[in-house]
Design a protein around this motif. Structure first.
Motif, PDB file in Angstrom:
ATOM      1  N   ASN A 189      89.223  11.332  28.086  1.00  0.00           N
ATOM      2  CA  ASN A 189      89.957  11.407  29.345  1.00  0.00           C
ATOM      3  C   ASN A 189      91.408  11.829  29.122  1.00  0.00           C
ATOM      4  OD1 ASN A 189      89.515   8.652  28.186  1.00  0.00           O
ATOM      5  ND2 ASN A 189      91.301   8.179  29.412  1.00  0.00           N
ATOM      6  N   SER A 190      91.989  11.403  28.006  1.00  0.00           N
ATOM      7  CA  SER A 190      93.375  11.767  27.708  1.00  0.00           C
ATOM      8  C   SER A 190      93.481  13.214  27.237  1.00  0.00           C
ATOM      9  CB  SER A 190      93.940  10.842  26.629  1.00  0.00           C
ATOM     10  OG  SER A 190      93.971   9.513  27.075  1.00  0.00           O
ATOM     11  N   LEU A 191      92.553  13.627  26.399  1.00  0.00           N
ATOM     12  CA  LEU A 191      92.620  14.967  25.821  1.00  0.00           C
ATOM     13  C   LEU A 191      92.566  16.054  26.894  1.00  0.00           C
ATOM     14  CD1 LEU A 191      90.331  14.560  22.668  1.00  0.00           C
ATOM     15  CD2 LEU A 191      92.828  14.658  22.754  1.00  0.00           C
ATOM     16  N   SER A 192      91.718  15.870  27.906  1.00  0.00           N
ATOM     17  CA  SER A 192      91.613  16.892  28.939  1.00  0.00           C
ATOM     18  C   SER A 192      92.917  17.001  29.732  1.00  0.00           C
ATOM     19  CB  SER A 192      90.439  16.582  29.877  1.00  0.00           C
ATOM     20  OG  SER A 192      90.628  15.339  30.547  1.00  0.00           O
ATOM     21  N   VAL A 193      93.552  15.863  30.009  1.00  0.00           N
ATOM     22  CA  VAL A 193      94.828  15.879  30.734  1.00  0.00           C
ATOM     23  C   VAL A 193      95.934  16.470  29.866  1.00  0.00           C
ATOM     24  CG1 VAL A 193      96.599  14.459  31.840  1.00  0.00           C
ATOM     25  CG2 VAL A 193      94.184  13.925  32.186  1.00  0.00           C
ATOM     26  N   ILE A 194      95.933  16.133  28.588  1.00  0.00           N
ATOM     27  CA  ILE A 194      96.955  16.668  27.689  1.00  0.00           C
ATOM     28  C   ILE A 194      96.823  18.180  27.560  1.00  0.00           C
ATOM     29  CG2 ILE A 194      97.654  16.766  25.262  1.00  0.00           C
ATOM     30  CD1 ILE A 194      98.830  14.406  26.784  1.00  0.00           C
ATOM     31  N   GLU A 195      95.600  18.681  27.515  1.00  0.00           N
ATOM     32  CA  GLU A 195      95.403  20.136  27.471  1.00  0.00           C
ATOM     33  C   GLU A 195      95.975  20.795  28.724  1.00  0.00           C
ATOM     34  OE1 GLU A 195      91.277  20.919  26.889  1.00  0.00           O
ATOM     35  OE2 GLU A 195      91.219  20.029  24.888  1.00  0.00           O
ATOM     36  N   GLU A 196      95.715  20.188  29.874  1.00  0.00           N
ATOM     37  CA  GLU A 196      96.253  20.705  31.132  1.00  0.00           C
ATOM     38  C   GLU A 196      97.778  20.611  31.138  1.00  0.00           C
ATOM     39  OE1 GLU A 196      96.013  19.774  35.953  1.00  0.00           O
ATOM     40  OE2 GLU A 196      94.750  18.650  34.553  1.00  0.00           O
ATOM     41  N   THR A 197      98.305  19.518  30.596  1.00  0.00           N
ATOM     42  CA  THR A 197      99.757  19.326  30.540  1.00  0.00           C
ATOM     43  C   THR A 197     100.418  20.377  29.665  1.00  0.00           C
ATOM     44  OG1 THR A 197      99.537  16.939  30.877  1.00  0.00           O
ATOM     45  CG2 THR A 197     101.580  17.714  29.863  1.00  0.00           C
ATOM     46  N   LYS A 198      99.854  20.613  28.504  1.00  0.00           N
ATOM     47  CA  LYS A 198     100.420  21.605  27.587  1.00  0.00           C
ATOM     48  C   LYS A 198     100.395  23.001  28.209  1.00  0.00           C
ATOM     49  CE  LYS A 198      99.427  19.122  23.281  1.00  0.00           C
ATOM     50  NZ  LYS A 198      98.640  19.102  22.016  1.00  0.00           N
ATOM     51  N   ALA A 199      99.294  23.314  28.892  1.00  0.00           N
ATOM     52  CA  ALA A 199      99.206  24.623  29.542  1.00  0.00           C
ATOM     53  C   ALA A 199     100.276  24.759  30.622  1.00  0.00           C
ATOM     54  CB  ALA A 199      97.813  24.805  30.143  1.00  0.00           C
ATOM     55  N   TYR A 200     100.483  23.680  31.381  1.00  0.00           N
ATOM     56  CA  TYR A 200     101.501  23.711  32.433  1.00  0.00           C
ATOM     57  C   TYR A 200     102.894  23.863  31.826  1.00  0.00           C
ATOM     58  CZ  TYR A 200     104.586  22.243  36.189  1.00  0.00           C
ATOM     59  OH  TYR A 200     105.618  22.201  37.114  1.00  0.00           O
ATOM     60  N   LEU A 201     103.213  23.061  30.817  1.00  0.00           N
ATOM     61  CA  LEU A 201     104.543  23.118  30.206  1.00  0.00           C
ATOM     62  C   LEU A 201     104.779  24.466  29.533  1.00  0.00           C
ATOM     63  CD1 LEU A 201     104.758  19.506  28.691  1.00  0.00           C
ATOM     64  CD2 LEU A 201     105.858  20.369  30.769  1.00  0.00           C
ATOM     65  N   ASP A 202     103.759  25.009  28.878  1.00  0.00           N
ATOM     66  CA  ASP A 202     103.889  26.343  28.278  1.00  0.00           C
ATOM     67  C   ASP A 202     104.193  27.380  29.349  1.00  0.00           C
ATOM     68  OD1 ASP A 202     103.440  25.504  25.674  1.00  0.00           O
ATOM     69  OD2 ASP A 202     101.271  25.850  25.764  1.00  0.00           O
ATOM     70  N   GLY A 203     103.497  27.266  30.483  1.00  0.00           N
ATOM     71  CA  GLY A 203     103.704  28.214  31.576  1.00  0.00           C
ATOM     72  C   GLY A 203     105.101  28.133  32.177  1.00  0.00           C
ATOM     73  N   GLN A 204     105.689  26.934  32.125  1.00  0.00           N
ATOM     74  CA  GLN A 204     107.031  26.727  32.666  1.00  0.00           C
ATOM     75  C   GLN A 204     108.127  26.923  31.617  1.00  0.00           C
ATOM     76  OE1 GLN A 204     107.638  26.019  36.027  1.00  0.00           O
ATOM     77  NE2 GLN A 204     105.437  26.441  36.205  1.00  0.00           N
ATOM     78  N   ASP A 231     113.674  14.368  25.610  1.00  0.00           N
ATOM     79  CA  ASP A 231     114.452  13.763  26.692  1.00  0.00           C
ATOM     80  C   ASP A 231     113.656  12.767  27.516  1.00  0.00           C
ATOM     81  OD1 ASP A 231     116.616  15.430  26.006  1.00  0.00           O
ATOM     82  OD2 ASP A 231     115.820  17.056  27.248  1.00  0.00           O
ATOM     83  N   ALA A 232     112.311  12.841  27.447  1.00  0.00           N
ATOM     84  CA  ALA A 232     111.452  11.960  28.239  1.00  0.00           C
ATOM     85  C   ALA A 232     110.075  11.902  27.603  1.00  0.00           C
ATOM     86  CB  ALA A 232     111.351  12.461  29.678  1.00  0.00           C
ATOM     87  N   LEU A 233     109.292  10.906  27.998  1.00  0.00           N
ATOM     88  CA  LEU A 233     107.912  10.790  27.538  1.00  0.00           C
ATOM     89  C   LEU A 233     106.960  11.026  28.708  1.00  0.00           C
ATOM     90  CD1 LEU A 233     107.885   7.571  25.283  1.00  0.00           C
ATOM     91  CD2 LEU A 233     108.307   9.956  24.615  1.00  0.00           C
ATOM     92  N   PHE A 234     105.760  11.481  28.370  1.00  0.00           N
ATOM     93  CA  PHE A 234     104.677  11.555  29.350  1.00  0.00           C
ATOM     94  C   PHE A 234     103.420  10.949  28.740  1.00  0.00           C
ATOM     95  CE2 PHE A 234     100.797  13.735  30.808  1.00  0.00           C
ATOM     96  CZ  PHE A 234     100.778  13.263  32.114  1.00  0.00           C
ATOM     97  N   ALA A 235     102.779  10.056  29.491  1.00  0.00           N
ATOM     98  CA  ALA A 235     101.525   9.438  29.054  1.00  0.00           C
ATOM     99  C   ALA A 235     100.468   9.653  30.118  1.00  0.00           C
ATOM    100  CB  ALA A 235     101.715   7.949  28.802  1.00  0.00           C
ATOM    101  N   PRO A 236      99.308  10.213  29.754  1.00  0.00           N
ATOM    102  CA  PRO A 236      98.220  10.369  30.721  1.00  0.00           C
ATOM    103  C   PRO A 236      97.554   9.020  30.983  1.00  0.00           C
ATOM    104  CG  PRO A 236      97.478  11.014  28.546  1.00  0.00           C
ATOM    105  CD  PRO A 236      98.944  10.688  28.418  1.00  0.00           C
ATOM    106  N   ILE A 237      96.425   9.033  31.707  1.00  0.00           N
ATOM    107  CA  ILE A 237      95.678   7.794  31.920  1.00  0.00           C
ATOM    108  C   ILE A 237      94.939   7.491  30.624  1.00  0.00           C
ATOM    109  CG2 ILE A 237      93.947   6.627  33.319  1.00  0.00           C
ATOM    110  CD1 ILE A 237      94.618   8.584  35.565  1.00  0.00           C
TER     111      ILE A 237
END
Length: 331
Positions: A189-204, A231-237
């Motif tokens: 469950n975490s890995l799928s969100v982290i993959e989406e997060t990395k893609a979003y951050l890379d895009g931005q 500067d900050a942390l992010f934790a998925p579910i």
């Protein structure tokens, strides 16, 4: 008389051992459907929860409350047998196998590992599996077709709107330019969100540092190292991080930096803010699905549901500690 006493003692020991074998280290609860109509169909639900944690506890309470509230409308009298797996894989397997052996009418599984264990134990049995709080059912190997599930598995997903969380971060803490991502590599469950997060951050074009952990023992060290670099942390579910959220929050407050999370309970435990699901609503939806299936609706006609009603949750105490104004979100 001595022989009779010995027989009683042996019987008591056998019963005690049988109870231990059934639940492992897990705890047990039961809830009987209320106000069942005369002649109601009696059914039994096995409810397994991955571990004790506010988010998962909230879901369980909502599921049981919904079943108790509406069972009579479906002509059902429902007994709910609850087991907590204490975040242990072997205990998950033991509990689910026992549910199957007991011939329960359905298994409700809270969190991805519990759902995977239930699906494996009930494979080819026809026993319906209804999961809750599974972020990515397809990646977890539970359901391929979310709109028309095949087999005996369906449920509710707590998939989070990643882009909304980072939009909130840009609004509340515009000076944050980089993120540390803290999660357990063994949680699908975490890995799928982290993959989406990395893609979003890379895009931005937003830099990030990976802070993967393998157990709760690694969480504090990983959080500390990430806070030194970002500067900050992010934790998925993530169940591992959620279980140690108090430690992560303390490290972040000491560093004067925010922790954005994916669940409102993680905010309650000291995280800074999230845009996430309401777990009472998620549990209520799950309870409705359970009743629908128990009353005869095929699993294939009960699509996986993703809760779309997201809300901003902030922790005023954490905000004050790190000097961030969140007054627009505090009633």
């Amino acid at each position: 008389m001595k022989k009779l006493l010995s027989l009683f003692l042996c019987a008591a020991m056998i019963l005690a051992l049988a109870g231990c074998a059934q639940g492992g280290s897990s705890s047990q609860e039961s809830a009987q459907g209320e106000a069942a109509p005369e002649g109601a169909k009696e059914v039994t639900v096995g409810l397994i929860q991955l571990m004790e944690h506010p988010s998962l506890d909230e879901i369980r309470a909502a599921i049981k409350a919904r079943i108790q509230e509406r069972a009579g409308e479906y002509g059902l009298s429902v007994e709910v047998q609850y087991q907590n797996a204490q975040n242990d894989t072997s205990t998950i397997n033991t509990i689910c196998q026992q549910f199957v052996a007991n011939g329960v009418d359905a298994i409700v599984a809270i969190a991805t590992p519990a759902a995977q264990g239930a699906a494996a134990a009930a494979q080819n049995t026809g026993i319906p599996i209804i999961f809750s709080a599974v972020t990515d059912p397809a990646a977890a190997g539970l359901v391929e077709n979310l709109t028309a599930p095949e087999g005996n598995v369906t449920g509710t997903s707590d998939a989070i709107p990643v882009e909304k969380i980072f939009s909130l971060a840009a609004e509340l803490t515009p000076d944050v330019k980089s993120f540390g991502l803290i999660y357990n590599t063994s949680e699908v469950n975490s890995l799928s969100v982290i993959e989406e997060t990395k893609a979003y951050l890379d895009g931005q074009g937003i830099p990030y540092v990976d802070g993967a952990v393998t157990s709760s023992a690694d969480v504090q060290t990983s959080a500390r190292h990430l806070l030194e670099q970002c500067d900050a942390l992010f934790a998925p579910i993530d169940n591992t991080v959620a279980g140690a959220m108090g430690v992560v929050a303390a490290e972040a407050i000491q560093a004067g930096k925010p922790v954005y999370v994916a669940a409102d309970s993680m905010v309650a435990d000291g995280g800074f803010a999230t845009v996430g699901v309401n777990y009472t609503n998620l549990g209520t939806q799950t309870g409705d699905m359970v009743l629908k299936i128990l009353s005869g609706t095929p699993v294939s006609e009960v699509p996986v549901e993703v809760l779309r009603d997201n809300a901003v949750t902030v922790n005023p105490e954490t905000a004050a500690a790190i000097g961030v104004d969140v007054s627009q979100y505090v009633q």
